[in-house]
Design a protein around this motif. Structure first.
Motif, PDB file in Angstrom:
ATOM      1  N   ARG A  75      75.431 116.435 121.236  1.00 45.25           N
ATOM      2  CA  ARG A  75      76.660 116.243 122.029  1.00 45.25           C
ATOM      3  C   ARG A  75      77.906 116.585 121.212  1.00 45.25           C
ATOM      4  O   ARG A  75      78.857 117.143 121.751  1.00 45.25           O
ATOM      5  CB  ARG A  75      76.712 114.817 122.555  1.00 45.25           C
ATOM      6  N   GLU A  76      77.890 116.223 119.935  1.00 49.45           N
ATOM      7  CA  GLU A  76      79.031 116.569 119.066  1.00 49.45           C
ATOM      8  C   GLU A  76      79.282 118.069 119.040  1.00 49.45           C
ATOM      9  O   GLU A  76      80.395 118.523 118.779  1.00 49.45           O
ATOM     10  CB  GLU A  76      78.772 116.107 117.633  1.00 49.45           C
ATOM     11  N   HIS A  77      78.222 118.827 119.314  1.00 57.65           N
ATOM     12  CA  HIS A  77      78.321 120.284 119.261  1.00 57.65           C
ATOM     13  C   HIS A  77      78.172 120.918 120.645  1.00 57.65           C
ATOM     14  O   HIS A  77      77.760 122.072 120.767  1.00 57.65           O
ATOM     15  CB  HIS A  77      77.296 120.829 118.267  1.00 57.65           C
ATOM     16  N   GLY A  78      78.535 120.152 121.670  1.00 60.33           N
ATOM     17  CA  GLY A  78      78.611 120.696 123.023  1.00 60.33           C
ATOM     18  C   GLY A  78      77.326 120.714 123.802  1.00 60.33           C
ATOM     19  O   GLY A  78      77.259 121.357 124.842  1.00 60.33           O
ATOM     20  N   GLY A  79      76.300 120.014 123.352  1.00 65.88           N
ATOM     21  CA  GLY A  79      75.007 120.005 124.035  1.00 65.88           C
ATOM     22  C   GLY A  79      74.850 118.817 124.964  1.00 65.88           C
ATOM     23  O   GLY A  79      74.206 117.831 124.621  1.00 65.88           O
ATOM     24  N   PHE A  80      75.449 118.892 126.151  1.00 66.45           N
ATOM     25  CA  PHE A  80      75.396 117.777 127.101  1.00 66.45           C
ATOM     26  C   PHE A  80      74.294 117.942 128.141  1.00 66.45           C
ATOM     27  O   PHE A  80      74.010 117.011 128.888  1.00 66.45           O
ATOM     28  CB  PHE A  80      76.755 117.601 127.785  1.00 66.45           C
ATOM     29  N   CYS A  81      73.701 119.116 128.218  1.00 61.28           N
ATOM     30  CA  CYS A  81      72.526 119.362 129.057  1.00 61.28           C
ATOM     31  C   CYS A  81      71.701 120.432 128.339  1.00 61.28           C
ATOM     32  O   CYS A  81      72.147 120.995 127.331  1.00 61.28           O
ATOM     33  CB  CYS A  81      72.904 119.791 130.469  1.00 61.28           C
ATOM     34  N   ASP A  82      70.509 120.686 128.826  1.00 59.47           N
ATOM     35  CA  ASP A  82      69.622 121.611 128.118  1.00 59.47           C
ATOM     36  C   ASP A  82      70.220 123.000 127.930  1.00 59.47           C
ATOM     37  O   ASP A  82      70.114 123.581 126.844  1.00 59.47           O
ATOM     38  CB  ASP A  82      68.274 121.716 128.842  1.00 59.47           C
TER      39      ASP A  82
END
Length: 95
Positions: free
Chosen positions: A73-80
């Motif tokens: 999430r810190e690196h923009g990964g909020f979904c696959d």
């Protein structure tokens, strides 16, 4: 830019890459495996805007789910699909 400034800039970039690598939540090889698995899942079934493939991989391999999801999430990964587009890109640039 003179040679001294270039050397300092190069040293700073190396240091930043090392700091990013040190912050990886799991080993580099495991991250590669995670991104490969998520890519295969998204390619086969599409992204439903959740972390289902990511979470499944983490649970199956008994990896520290909260720690990895936080880093993603810190690196923009909020979904696959964002894990692949953003977090995997950060990982690629930092390894």
């Amino acid at each position: 830019m003179n040679t001294t400034d270039q050397d300092r800039k190069k040293a700073w970039k190396i240091q930043q890459k090392q700091l990013a690598r040190d912050a990886f939540p799991i080993a580099d090889g495991l991250l590669e495996s995670l991104f490969d698995a998520v890519d295969a899942g998204v390619e086969q079934s599409g992204c439903d805007h959740s972390l289902r493939f990511t979470t499944s991989w983490l649970l199956e391999r008994r990896q520290p789910k909260d720690k990895v999801l936080s880093w993603l999430r810190e690196h923009g990964g909020f979904c696959d699909c964002e894990v692949l587009a953003n977090a995997a890109d950060h990982w690629e640039q930092s390894r």
